[in-house]
Design a protein around this motif. Structure first.
Motif, PDB file in Angstrom:
ATOM      1  N   ALA A 155       0.835  -1.204   0.000  1.00 44.93           N
ATOM      2  CA  ALA A 155       0.000   0.000   0.000  1.00 44.93           C
ATOM      3  C   ALA A 155       0.867   1.250   0.000  1.00 44.93           C
ATOM      4  CB  ALA A 155      -0.928  -0.027   1.220  1.00 44.93           C
ATOM      5  N   ASN A 156       1.936   1.243   0.825  1.00 45.07           N
ATOM      6  CA  ASN A 156       2.842   2.395   0.847  1.00 45.07           C
ATOM      7  C   ASN A 156       3.533   2.591  -0.496  1.00 45.07           C
ATOM      8  OD1 ASN A 156       2.253   2.924   3.541  1.00 45.07           O
ATOM      9  ND2 ASN A 156       3.898   1.588   4.290  1.00 45.07           N
ATOM     10  N   ILE A 157       3.978   1.472  -1.077  1.00 41.97           N
ATOM     11  CA  ILE A 157       4.633   1.565  -2.392  1.00 41.97           C
ATOM     12  C   ILE A 157       3.670   2.086  -3.434  1.00 41.97           C
ATOM     13  CG2 ILE A 157       5.675   0.195  -4.230  1.00 41.97           C
ATOM     14  CD1 ILE A 157       6.868  -1.597  -2.055  1.00 41.97           C
ATOM     15  N   SER A 158       2.400   1.631  -3.357  1.00 39.55           N
ATOM     16  CA  SER A 158       1.396   2.098  -4.317  1.00 39.55           C
ATOM     17  C   SER A 158       1.189   3.601  -4.190  1.00 39.55           C
ATOM     18  CB  SER A 158       0.086   1.358  -4.088  1.00 39.55           C
ATOM     19  OG  SER A 158      -0.912   1.814  -4.978  1.00 39.55           O
ATOM     20  N   LEU A 159       1.149   4.094  -2.931  1.00 37.21           N
ATOM     21  CA  LEU A 159       1.003   5.536  -2.732  1.00 37.21           C
ATOM     22  C   LEU A 159       2.201   6.292  -3.281  1.00 37.21           C
ATOM     23  CD1 LEU A 159      -0.468   5.611   0.897  1.00 37.21           C
ATOM     24  CD2 LEU A 159      -1.684   6.088  -1.229  1.00 37.21           C
ATOM     25  N   GLN A 160       3.389   5.750  -3.037  1.00 34.10           N
ATOM     26  CA  GLN A 160       4.592   6.405  -3.552  1.00 34.10           C
ATOM     27  C   GLN A 160       4.612   6.417  -5.074  1.00 34.10           C
ATOM     28  OE1 GLN A 160       7.980   4.524  -1.779  1.00 34.10           O
ATOM     29  NE2 GLN A 160       7.484   5.186   0.306  1.00 34.10           N
ATOM     30  N   ILE A 161       4.206   5.313  -5.670  1.00 37.25           N
ATOM     31  CA  ILE A 161       4.176   5.249  -7.138  1.00 37.25           C
ATOM     32  C   ILE A 161       3.173   6.259  -7.689  1.00 37.25           C
ATOM     33  CG2 ILE A 161       3.536   3.791  -9.092  1.00 37.25           C
ATOM     34  CD1 ILE A 161       4.758   1.444  -7.571  1.00 37.25           C
ATOM     35  N   SER A 162       2.035   6.384  -6.994  1.00 33.74           N
ATOM     36  CA  SER A 162       1.043   7.372  -7.429  1.00 33.74           C
ATOM     37  C   SER A 162       1.628   8.777  -7.355  1.00 33.74           C
ATOM     38  CB  SER A 162      -0.207   7.262  -6.562  1.00 33.74           C
ATOM     39  OG  SER A 162      -0.797   5.979  -6.670  1.00 33.74           O
ATOM     40  N   GLY A 163       2.366   9.044  -6.239  1.00 36.29           N
ATOM     41  CA  GLY A 163       3.000  10.358  -6.128  1.00 36.29           C
ATOM     42  C   GLY A 163       4.035  10.589  -7.218  1.00 36.29           C
ATOM     43  N   PHE A 164       4.843   9.562  -7.510  1.00 34.86           N
ATOM     44  CA  PHE A 164       5.835   9.682  -8.582  1.00 34.86           C
ATOM     45  C   PHE A 164       5.159   9.931  -9.928  1.00 34.86           C
ATOM     46  CE2 PHE A 164       8.861   6.848  -5.981  1.00 34.86           C
ATOM     47  CZ  PHE A 164       9.305   7.964  -5.288  1.00 34.86           C
TER      48      PHE A 164
END
Length: 335
Positions: A114-123
């Motif tokens: 979930a954290n990685i998904s949020l980071q990818i969305s931010g990127f």
């Protein structure tokens, strides 16, 4: 340890067996070992045959001794502690341990994903923003390049026009001097009479002046103020033809008097004799170009450098053709 009843595997810590005790157990006891959970499910043994001490009043020593003897004959059996539900649940099987670990890992991985998904969305949002900014900057750069190319072309055209206009202005300025002569080397005096000096020059070279021939005589400022040479004398004559006649007469005089060329003594000026040079009146640009041509001719061994109608010519020797020095680029032709 493996339970003989449920066949579940337990490590020694969960089975509440010390390593020392485990080493003292023989093979049969290990094979017949039961876990606490299976032991709690076994029925209790019948105690109907257990001897019970008779109740008698202790009123005599005989009775007391009898009672002691009966107590010695009674078989005492240690009570088994019934395991509580909490103690049963404290033993974790291998499968349950695997399930717990699996759940923990699954939860941890889910949180990390979930954290990685949020980071990818931010990127992704950042990259989208940067792409838009890059497109804007690229468009601006392209527009600036077009503007720069246009300005470069205009600048080239303007430079060409300026050069053309400069050449034309220089030609016009030179044409305005077409009837002038310039004398260099004449010493300066406060009481000098330049008109009489010029008349003396005409008489000396056998080209006498009439009163209408000389329109104006003056000295001009030095180009190099630090020079100790006297200021040049500019004579404006009636026509270009009259100027050419005087120049030709000066050249003949110097050729005929190679050992005593024109100098200040010939013009009636007292003091130390210094050479006097008579030439066409050139613009500052042409003067600079004439000096550069003489210097280059000296370096290359060219014999002749002269001026005709404001134009500068150089010749290597008597057999070589004349080179017209139009500008500083033309100096490269002198070899």
């Amino acid at each position: 340890m493996i339970c003989a009843s449920c066949k579940q595997s337990y490590d020694l810590l969960c089975a509440n067996i010390s390593l020392k005790r485990f080493n003292l157990l023989d093979k049969d006891r290990k094979n017949n070992w039961n876990c606490q959970e299976c032991l709690s499910k076994q029925p209790k043994t019948d105690n109907s045959n257990t001897l019970v001490r008779a109740t008698r009043p202790a009123n005599s020593d005989e009775d007391t001794d009898h009672t002691l003897r009966e107590e010695r004959n009674v078989t005492t059996r240690a009570k088994k502690q019934r395991s509580s539900p909490d103690s049963v649940e404290s033993y974790v099987t291998e499968s349950k341990l695997r399930e717990i670990i699996k759940q923990e890992i699954t939860q941890l991985v889910s949180e990390q994903l979930a954290n990685i998904s949020l980071q990818i969305s931010g990127f992704h949002e950042s990259l989208s923003f940067l792409n838009k900014q890059y497109d804007v900057l690229l468009q601006m750069v392209n527009e600036r390049n077009e503007t720069i190319n246009t300005l470069v072309k205009k600048n080239d055209n303007l430079e060409s026009q300026v050069k053309t206009l400069t050449d034309r202005i220089g030609q016009v300025e030179q044409n305005m001097r077409s009837s002038n002569i310039e004398l260099n080397g004449i010493p300066e005096h406060k009481t000098e009479n330049l008109i009489k000096t010029i008349q003396q020059l005409g008489s000396l070279v056998e080209s006498p002046f009439e009163d209408s021939d000389i329109l104006h005589v003056t000295r001009v400022a030095k180009l190099n103020k630090e020079s100790d040479r006297p200021r040049s004398v500019i004579v404006k004559l009636r026509s270009q033809r009259r100027r050419d006649e005087l120049l030709a007469a000066v050249i003949r005089y110097n050729k005929n008097k190679r050992d005593d060329k024109l100098n200040s003594g010939h013009l009636g000026i007292g003091g130390r004799r210094v050479p006097v040079f008579v030439s066409e009146h050139l613009t500052p640009t042409n003067k600079h170009l004439h000096a550069a041509a003489r210097k280059k001719a000296k370096e290359t061994g060219s014999k002749f450098v002269w001026i005709r109608d404001g134009r500068i010519f150089v010749r290597k020797n008597e057999q070589s053709p004349a080179i017209f020095i139009k500008n500083e680029e033309s100096l490269k032709l002198i070899m």
